[in-house]
Design a protein around this motif. Structure first.
Motif, short mmCIF file in Angstrom:
data_model
loop_
_atom_site.label_atom_id
_atom_site.label_comp_id
_atom_site.label_asym_id
_atom_site.label_seq_id
_atom_site.Cartn_x
_atom_site.Cartn_y
_atom_site.Cartn_z
N ILE A 193 -6.36 12.45 10.09
CA ILE A 193 -5.87 11.40 9.17
C ILE A 193 -6.25 11.76 7.74
N GLN A 194 -7.46 12.32 7.59
CA GLN A 194 -7.89 12.71 6.25
C GLN A 194 -7.00 13.79 5.66
N SER A 195 -6.51 14.72 6.52
CA SER A 195 -5.60 15.72 5.94
C SER A 195 -4.21 15.17 5.72
N ALA A 196 -3.77 14.23 6.58
CA ALA A 196 -2.40 13.73 6.44
C ALA A 196 -2.27 12.74 5.29
N LYS A 197 -3.38 12.11 4.89
CA LYS A 197 -3.41 11.15 3.79
C LYS A 197 -2.32 10.08 3.87
N PRO A 198 -2.28 9.29 4.94
CA PRO A 198 -1.30 8.21 5.01
C PRO A 198 -1.69 7.06 4.08
N ASP A 199 -0.75 6.14 3.85
CA ASP A 199 -1.07 4.95 3.04
C ASP A 199 -1.62 3.83 3.90
N ILE A 200 -1.24 3.85 5.19
CA ILE A 200 -1.65 2.79 6.12
C ILE A 200 -1.96 3.43 7.48
N VAL A 201 -3.01 2.96 8.15
CA VAL A 201 -3.24 3.37 9.54
C VAL A 201 -3.05 2.12 10.41
N HIS A 202 -2.06 2.17 11.29
CA HIS A 202 -1.82 1.02 12.17
C HIS A 202 -2.31 1.34 13.58
N THR A 203 -3.13 0.45 14.14
CA THR A 203 -3.79 0.76 15.41
C THR A 203 -3.50 -0.25 16.50
N VAL A 204 -3.44 0.24 17.74
CA VAL A 204 -3.33 -0.62 18.92
C VAL A 204 -4.38 -0.14 19.91
N PHE A 205 -5.63 -0.48 19.66
CA PHE A 205 -6.72 -0.06 20.54
C PHE A 205 -6.93 -1.10 21.63
N VAL A 206 -7.31 -0.61 22.82
CA VAL A 206 -7.51 -1.53 23.94
C VAL A 206 -8.82 -1.18 24.65
N GLY A 207 -9.68 -2.14 24.81
CA GLY A 207 -10.88 -1.95 25.62
C GLY A 207 -12.11 -1.52 24.84
N HIS B 39 0.79 -1.24 0.00
CA HIS B 39 0.00 0.00 0.00
C HIS B 39 0.82 1.29 0.00
N GLY B 40 2.03 1.28 0.49
CA GLY B 40 2.81 2.52 0.46
C GLY B 40 3.61 2.75 1.74
N LYS B 41 4.31 3.87 1.80
CA LYS B 41 5.33 4.07 2.82
C LYS B 41 4.95 5.03 3.94
N LYS B 42 3.74 5.62 3.87
CA LYS B 42 3.37 6.58 4.91
C LYS B 42 2.41 5.92 5.91
N ILE B 43 2.87 5.86 7.16
CA ILE B 43 2.09 5.14 8.19
C ILE B 43 1.60 6.12 9.24
N TYR B 44 0.34 5.96 9.66
CA TYR B 44 -0.21 6.77 10.75
C TYR B 44 -0.50 5.81 11.90
N PHE B 45 -0.03 6.15 13.10
CA PHE B 45 -0.17 5.23 14.23
C PHE B 45 -1.20 5.74 15.24
N LEU B 46 -2.12 4.88 15.65
CA LEU B 46 -3.08 5.21 16.72
C LEU B 46 -2.97 4.15 17.81
N GLY B 47 -2.81 4.58 19.07
CA GLY B 47 -2.64 3.56 20.10
C GLY B 47 -3.16 3.98 21.46
N ALA B 48 -3.33 2.99 22.33
CA ALA B 48 -3.75 3.24 23.70
C ALA B 48 -2.61 3.93 24.44
N ASP B 49 -2.99 4.86 25.33
CA ASP B 49 -1.98 5.68 26.00
C ASP B 49 -1.45 5.01 27.26
N TYR B 50 -0.78 3.88 27.11
CA TYR B 50 -0.01 3.29 28.22
C TYR B 50 1.07 2.43 27.59
N ASN B 51 1.81 1.68 28.41
CA ASN B 51 3.05 1.12 27.85
C ASN B 51 2.84 0.22 26.63
N TYR B 52 1.72 -0.51 26.56
CA TYR B 52 1.52 -1.38 25.39
C TYR B 52 1.45 -0.54 24.11
#
Lengths: 408, 300
Positions: A215-229, A163-176
């Protein structure tokens, strides 16, 4: 020390030893006890119910095959009710009261860190079988499920290529979440890709509108997520409602572990990439046998057997193999077998214990959601666990007792 | 050059539009989850700690009804409010009725109720509930896309506030309700059945809460512990708003919705929540009786 007190001391010590010996003998006659601290009620029941079922299947299999070391196996479960306050109490009850031979369980890292010291001090082997941030390093603690590196290392290069080289990361705000972001950045860099944005959310955040706009303005190629709960689960509905499904591919380190795909409308979950050690859809003869047995015992309304539940079963097999190899179930015997090289053929593939870190080298599967189901696209054999800066080495430093972190 | 400038302007306009939409949505959701609590607190002086669970039950009612085949809009706009409203009547009868005028006791009793409802929902529904995806399609604004459902939530919140205002201001029912709240003894000596008014008010507050729970369910999902995520925000809004139901809660929602969404958009979501709390602390320091304790005192 004078002669008299030395003699008295020795006599007392001999007495203790004799009593201890008698107790061991008395125990040897009964069944081998497996302790489980698993949440089968409260919010974490979405993991716990099938985790316990996984253990029950493993125990049934062993008992049908004549038990272990000539003794039957008894599962002693305590429902920790998704309440951290109960973990210490039940871990103590299991080790000191029930005198179990091994302890399995705990889902969250915070509950593991309550159980671990109690079980370690009682010199009972402890198997923690949930994917987590990695880094726990202690000789009688075995972390058998996946660490961030194992998910991200196969997943990201495959997605970058596609898909491409631009990654956007979304994650839970603790050590994981933080440690996963670190792993994501490192692996992206190694493959010539870049993390162009990273956002972290408190566990009760349930409103993602602003983030989706960014995310819509940044236009990444991939959104990688680490959601918890459960609160974070609302991301998917909002992402779909903003019409983003199919626009930018999304991957997740946690989706499906609690059977989320069964509860989510298929048009919302379409296209989510997940890389895990186990899916029900994995096609191995071991998995077929396991599923047949599981469905025969628990019917068809069990939800979904995810990596989180399979890890308990695989850990039980690993432990039983260790006990067989060194003909004993105490912590030393299990450790001896672990150091000598331990592996089992499990439903997910080959599970090999890494003696240096007490984590597992696992086969990973990359799957994509399609029509509300996981479709496995690619398999990766023998993926190594995270070992931050190679800091954990239980062969060289067997007395290490800490959780290592990468330098963030 | 002109073309580029125009493009830049276009981009800025898009960003502005989408940001405004986000802010309005933040205000609308805050206003919706707080109104039922405001009615029960403002008119009955009862602090309902089980408010979050009323929202949760509204959400569950909506999802259960929809999955049982009931039309989605009937489930959302009629079914869920009715169920939670009836629950409100039962609660008023069994728990609240004996505790009017005793704030601390009502807090304790409704807190107990909150724990009970959460436990009951865990047993009855569990954590394996299927979600319902938001209806409608998406709206395209330049490079951005937003769910049309967000606009529905904004319009619905405005409609609910307007109709509540109209009922209180212009109907006989509203007049009686206001009179009873202002001076219960006088109203009752003029022939108003006080207990009936209390029960109806409680029903209305609970029903609006049920509606809010159902409206937010497709966006936020529902689990037995969902109420915990709402309770703090709705309490802060109502307390900061002051005793005036519509004006107070409305103004506080606008204020907090704007502050928290704007902060979240400019920085990170964590700071959005923090900004909301900070604003509340500052406001309550200077206006301890809430915004309408000083301004708009004679509003509704």
């Amino acid at each position: 020390m004078d002669r008299r007190s030395f003699v008295q001391g020795s006599l007392a010590a001999a007495g203790v030893l004799a009593i201890g010996g008698a107790a061991t003998k008395a125990r040897a006659a009964g069944p081998i006890k497996i302790g489980a601290v698993i949440d089968t009620s409260g919010p974490l029941e979405v993991f716990g119910q099938n985790k316990l079922r996984g253990l029950q299947i493993g125990v049934d299999e062993l008992n049908e095959a004549g038990g272990l070391l000539g003794r039957q196996i008894q599962l002693v479960h305590r429902d920790t009710q998704s309440n951290n306050q109960l973990f210490a109490q039940y871990a103590r009850e299991l080790t000191a009261g029930e005198r179990v031979d091994v302890v399995f369980g705990a889902t969250t890292s915070s509950s593991r860190e309550i159980v671990r010291p109690v079980v370690n001090r009682a010199k009972v082997p402890y198997f923690y079988n949930t994917n987590y941030e990695g880094g726990v390093c202690q000789r009688t603690t075995y972390c058998t499920s996946t660490t961030p590196a194992q998910m991200v290392e196969p997943l990201l290069p495959a997605l970058i290529e596609k898909h491409g080289k631009k990654i956007y990361f979304l994650g839970a705000d603790y050590n994981y979440g933080q440690i996963s972001a670190y792993a994501t950045k490192a692996i992206a860099k190694a493959h010539g890709a870049e993390v162009i944005g990273a956002e972290f959310f408190p566990l009760d955040a349930s409103s993602f509108g602003a983030t989706i706009n960014r995310i819509q303005s940044a236009k990444p190629d991939i959104v990688h997520t680490v959601f918890v709960g459960p609160a974070h689960g609302s991301f998917w509905g909002q992402w779909a409602s903003a019409g983003m499904v199919g626009k930018i591919p999304v991957s997740s380190q946690t989706f499906g572990l609690a059977g989320e795909q069964l509860r989510m409308p298929p048009e919302v979950s379409e296209g989510i990439y997940v890389c895990l050690n186990y899916f029900e859809e994995v096609s191995t003869p071991e998995n077929e046998r396991f599923l047949t047995r599981f469905k025969a015992k628990f019917g068809s309304s069990y939800g979904y057997i995810s990596e989180a539940s399979m890890a308990e079963y695989q850990a039980l097999k690993l432990w039983a193999e260790a006990a067989k190899k060194s003909n004993g179930t105490d912590a030393d015997a299990i450790e001896r077998a672990a150091k000598a090289g331990l592996s089992v053929l499990a439903p997910s593939g080959n599970v090999l214990l890494d003696a240096k870190t007490n984590h597992c080298i696992l086969d990973m599967s990359l799957a994509r959601m399609s029509g509300g189901k996981f479709i496995i696209e690619k398999k990766f054999a023998g993926v190594r666990p995270s070992n931050y800066g190679d800091q954990c080495d239980l062969i060289k430093n067997p007395n290490t007792n800490k959780q290592f972190e990468p330098k963030l | 050059m002109a073309l580029v400038l125009h493009d830049m302007n276009g981009l800025l306009m898009d960003l502005l539009a989408i940001t405004l939409l986000e802010i309005f949505y933040g205000i609308a959701s805050l206003a919706l989850i707080s109104l039922g609590l405001a009615i029960i607190f403002g008119m009955l002086r009862v602090i309902n700690f089980a408010h979050g669970e009323f929202l949760m039950i509204g959400g569950f009612s909506f999802i259960m009804l929809t999955s049982a085949g009931v039309n989605m809009w009937i489930a959302m706009l009629i079914g869920a409010p009715l169920i939670v409203g009836l629950l409100g009547i039962v609660v008023e009868r069994v728990v609240i009725r004996n505790l009017y005028g005793r704030i601390v006791e009502t807090i304790l009793a409704t807190w107990g109720l909150s724990l009970f409802l959460m436990g009951a929902a865990s047993l009855l529904f569990g954590y394996f509930q299927r979600g319902v995806s938001p209806p409608f399609g998406t709206l395209k604004i330049g490079n951005y896309q937003e769910g049309v459902y967000s606009i529905f939530v904004i319009v619905l919140a405005a409609a609910v506030y307007l109709s509540t205002y109209l009922v209180l201001r212009y109907t006989k029912l509203g007049l009686i309700a206001r009179a009873t709240m202002q001076n219960p003894e006088m109203a009752s000596s003029l022939g108003v059945a006080r207990e009936k008014v209390y029960a109806v008010t409680f029903f209305c507050g609970a029903a609006l809460t049920g509606l809010a729970g159902a409206v937010l369910a497709p966006i936020a999902g529902v689990v037995p512990t969902s109420g915990l995520a709402y309770i703090a925000r709705s309490f802060i809004t109502v307390i900061t708003g002051g005793a005036t139901v519509i004006a107070g809660t409305g103004i506080a929602s606008v204020l907090f919705g704007t502050v928290s969404q704007l902060t979240a958009i400019l920085t990170r979501p964590v700071w959005g929540e923090a900004a909301l709390l900070l604003t509340a602390v500052i406001l309550l320091r200077f206006l301890p009786a809430g915004i309408t304790g000083r301004y708009f005192r004679n509003g509704l």
